[in-house]
Design an enzyme around this catalytic site. Structure first.
Site, PDB file in Angstrom:
ATOM      1  N   SER A 144      -4.591  -4.992   0.647  1.00 33.90           N
ATOM      2  CA  SER A 144      -4.563  -3.667   0.023  1.00 33.90           C
ATOM      3  C   SER A 144      -5.955  -3.269  -0.436  1.00 33.90           C
ATOM      4  CB  SER A 144      -3.625  -3.678  -1.182  1.00 33.90           C
ATOM      5  OG  SER A 144      -3.775  -2.478  -1.919  1.00 33.90           O
ATOM      6  N   TYR A 156      -0.774  -7.507  -9.243  1.00 34.63           N
ATOM      7  CA  TYR A 156      -0.661  -7.182  -7.812  1.00 34.63           C
ATOM      8  C   TYR A 156      -2.052  -7.213  -7.160  1.00 34.63           C
ATOM      9  CZ  TYR A 156       0.071  -4.178  -3.673  1.00 34.63           C
ATOM     10  OH  TYR A 156       0.099  -3.645  -2.402  1.00 34.63           O
TER      11      TYR A 156
HETATM   12  N1  LIG Z   1       2.548   1.440   0.750  1.00 38.40           N
HETATM   13  C1  LIG Z   1       1.276   1.387   0.437  1.00 38.40           C
HETATM   14  O1  LIG Z   1       0.660   2.390   0.050  1.00 38.40           O
HETATM   15  C2  LIG Z   1       0.520   0.108   0.556  1.00 38.40           C
HETATM   16  C3  LIG Z   1      -0.849   0.143   0.266  1.00 38.40           C
HETATM   17  C4  LIG Z   1      -1.575  -1.030   0.385  1.00 38.40           C
HETATM   18  C5  LIG Z   1      -0.971  -2.190   0.790  1.00 38.40           C
HETATM   19  N2  LIG Z   1       0.364  -2.200   1.062  1.00 38.40           N
HETATM   20  C6  LIG Z   1       0.940  -3.464   1.499  1.00 38.40           C
HETATM   21  O2  LIG Z   1       1.655  -3.236   2.699  1.00 38.40           O
HETATM   22  C7  LIG Z   1       2.740  -4.174   2.804  1.00 38.40           C
HETATM   23  C8  LIG Z   1       4.037  -3.432   3.045  1.00 38.40           C
HETATM   24  O3  LIG Z   1       4.237  -2.516   1.962  1.00 38.40           O
HETATM   25  P1  LIG Z   1       5.315  -1.350   2.013  1.00 38.40           P
HETATM   26  O4  LIG Z   1       4.740  -0.232   1.273  1.00 38.40           O
HETATM   27  O5  LIG Z   1       5.819  -1.178   3.391  1.00 38.40           O
HETATM   28  O6  LIG Z   1       6.466  -1.999   1.101  1.00 38.40           O
HETATM   29  P2  LIG Z   1       8.013  -1.652   0.971  1.00 38.40           P
HETATM   30  O7  LIG Z   1       8.321  -0.354   1.610  1.00 38.40           O
HETATM   31  O8  LIG Z   1       8.327  -1.869  -0.461  1.00 38.40           O
HETATM   32  O9  LIG Z   1       8.711  -2.809   1.847  1.00 38.40           O
HETATM   33  C9  LIG Z   1       8.578  -4.128   1.447  1.00 38.40           C
HETATM   34  C10 LIG Z   1       9.175  -5.049   2.470  1.00 38.40           C
HETATM   35  O10 LIG Z   1       8.994  -6.398   2.000  1.00 38.40           O
HETATM   36  C11 LIG Z   1      10.254  -7.031   1.843  1.00 38.40           C
HETATM   37  N3  LIG Z   1      10.264  -7.837   0.639  1.00 38.40           N
HETATM   38  C12 LIG Z   1       9.872  -7.470  -0.603  1.00 38.40           C
HETATM   39  N4  LIG Z   1      10.085  -8.470  -1.469  1.00 38.40           N
HETATM   40  C13 LIG Z   1      10.606  -9.499  -0.758  1.00 38.40           C
HETATM   41  C14 LIG Z   1      11.045 -10.795  -1.091  1.00 38.40           C
HETATM   42  N5  LIG Z   1      10.994 -11.267  -2.348  1.00 38.40           N
HETATM   43  N6  LIG Z   1      11.542 -11.574  -0.106  1.00 38.40           N
HETATM   44  C15 LIG Z   1      11.601 -11.114   1.165  1.00 38.40           C
HETATM   45  N7  LIG Z   1      11.207  -9.904   1.536  1.00 38.40           N
HETATM   46  C16 LIG Z   1      10.722  -9.094   0.587  1.00 38.40           C
HETATM   47  C17 LIG Z   1      11.264  -5.908   1.748  1.00 38.40           C
HETATM   48  O11 LIG Z   1      12.528  -6.368   2.209  1.00 38.40           O
HETATM   49  P3  LIG Z   1      13.935  -5.991   1.490  1.00 38.40           P
HETATM   50  O12 LIG Z   1      13.867  -4.606   1.040  1.00 38.40           O
HETATM   51  O13 LIG Z   1      14.946  -6.236   2.532  1.00 38.40           O
HETATM   52  O14 LIG Z   1      14.047  -6.959   0.374  1.00 38.40           O
HETATM   53  C18 LIG Z   1      10.651  -4.846   2.660  1.00 38.40           C
HETATM   54  O15 LIG Z   1      10.991  -5.098   3.999  1.00 38.40           O
HETATM   55  C19 LIG Z   1       2.705  -4.968   1.494  1.00 38.40           C
HETATM   56  O16 LIG Z   1       1.976  -6.142   1.695  1.00 38.40           O
HETATM   57  C20 LIG Z   1       1.954  -4.058   0.549  1.00 38.40           C
HETATM   58  O17 LIG Z   1       1.346  -4.773  -0.489  1.00 38.40           O
HETATM   59  C21 LIG Z   1       1.123  -1.082   0.950  1.00 38.40           C
END
Ligand SMILES: NC(=O)c1ccc[n+]([C@@H]2O[C@H](COP(=O)([O-])OP(=O)(O)OC[C@H]3O[C@@H](n4cnc5c(N)ncnc54)[C@H](OP(=O)(O)O)[C@@H]3O)[C@@H](O)[C@H]2O)c1
Length: 256
Positions: A144, A156
């Site tokens: 991130s 985080y």
């Molecule tokens: N969105 C952003 O702006 C952003 C920015 C920078 C970095 N990121 C990074 O990008 C990646 C994806 O983020 P996102 O925004 O797509 O997140 P998201 O929409 O919240 O999705 C998170 C995913 O991770 C799974 N997950 C979460 N906790 C878990 C656990 N304890 N065990 C197993 N699976 C788990 C969830 O599965 P379930 O729902 O089935 O539990 C879901 O598939 C992450 O590494 C995040 O830090 C995101």
């Protein structure tokens, strides 16, 4: 024939958001994809169905991370799904953000939980994956921008800093096996993690002023870059962090 025909991939956190988009893109390139998720059965089912409908191959892998024996359980399911095939591509994408884990409100329990999912799990998943991964494999970690800009969610941010450090050392350790390790660092991307963006045009407009390309990201903006790192075209890139953020905070805010 597509770039990943005959390959296999594990994408953690692939039921929703960026992980789902990565899973769909890798499958479109021809990989058999293990769609890992933690709790949202309906979303995982939808992801797998979307891949099948598009003519790809995938299977769901339900394993909550951050609990006892999580990695053991994951590898039992993964090996069953791979059915004797190796694992060519690992994408450590699953992560949690806890908006309470600020310097004022963080507790040891919150700290342990966020580190268990965002740092401990990728470390030990990678350790186990290496036994299944042939030379020439690919590891992509999803970090991130909070590793270089300040944010109130300090725990985080610390986990993502640890992931960047992990990736660099891992890349060096695995070089002789011709396994590349790269980090994709998304900017502000529209997913459930950023619910505050949805239905809030004024916030969307303000966010856009911080981004040179004038808009926040969509999951596919990130997934396409992960697919590049997984592809043969990225064969001589390792140990790198690529910000995929539309030019976030490159300069003074630009009024839209
Ligand atoms: N969105 C952003 O702006 C952003 C920015 C920078 C970095 N990121 C990074 O990008 C990646 C994806 O983020 P996102 O925004 O797509 O997140 P998201 O929409 O919240 O999705 C998170 C995913 O991770 C799974 N997950 C979460 N906790 C878990 C656990 N304890 N065990 C197993 N699976 C788990 C969830 O599965 P379930 O729902 O089935 O539990 C879901 O598939 C992450 O590494 C995040 O830090 C995101």
């Amino acid at each position: 024939m597509t770039a990943l025909t005959g390959k296999t991939a594990l994408v953690t956190g692939a039921s929703r958001g960026i992980g789902r988009s990565i899973a769909e893109r890798l499958a479109r390139e021809g990989a058999l994809v293990a769609v890992h998720y933690g709790s949202n059965h309906a979303a995982a089912k939808e992801t797998v169905a979307a891949i099948h409908e598009a003519g790809g191959e995938a299977f769901p892998l339900h394993v909550p991370l951050g609990v006892e024996n999580d990695v053991d359980t994951l590898f039992v399911g993964l090996e069953e799904g791979l059915n004797g095939r190796p694992l060519d591509i690992l994408v450590n994408n699953a992560a949690v953000i806890d908006y309470d884990a600020t310097i004022e409100k963080a507790t040891p329990e919150l700290y342990e939980r966020v580190f268990a999912v965002n740092v401990r799990a990728p470390l030990f998943i990678t350790q186990r994956a290496l036994a299944l991964m042939p030379d020439g494999g690919r590891i992509i970690n999803v970090s991130s921008g909070v590793t270089w800009f300040a944010t109130p969610e300090i725990v985080y941010a610390m986990t993502k800093g640890a992931l960047n450090v992990f990736s660099r050392s891992l890349a060096h350790s695995l070089g002789r096996r011709n396994i590349t390790v790269n980090t994709v660092s998304p900017g502000i991307t529209e997913t459930d993690m950023n619910e505050w963006l949805r239905g809030n045009p004024e916030t969307v407009r303000q966010v856009a002023t911080l981004i040179s390309l004038g808009r926040h990201g969509q999951p596919a903006d990130v997934a396409d870059v992960v697919a590049f790192f997984a592809s043969p075209d990225a064969r001589w890139i390792t140990g790198q962090v690529l910000d995929v953020n539309g030019g976030l905070l490159l300069g003074a805010p630009v009024q839209q």
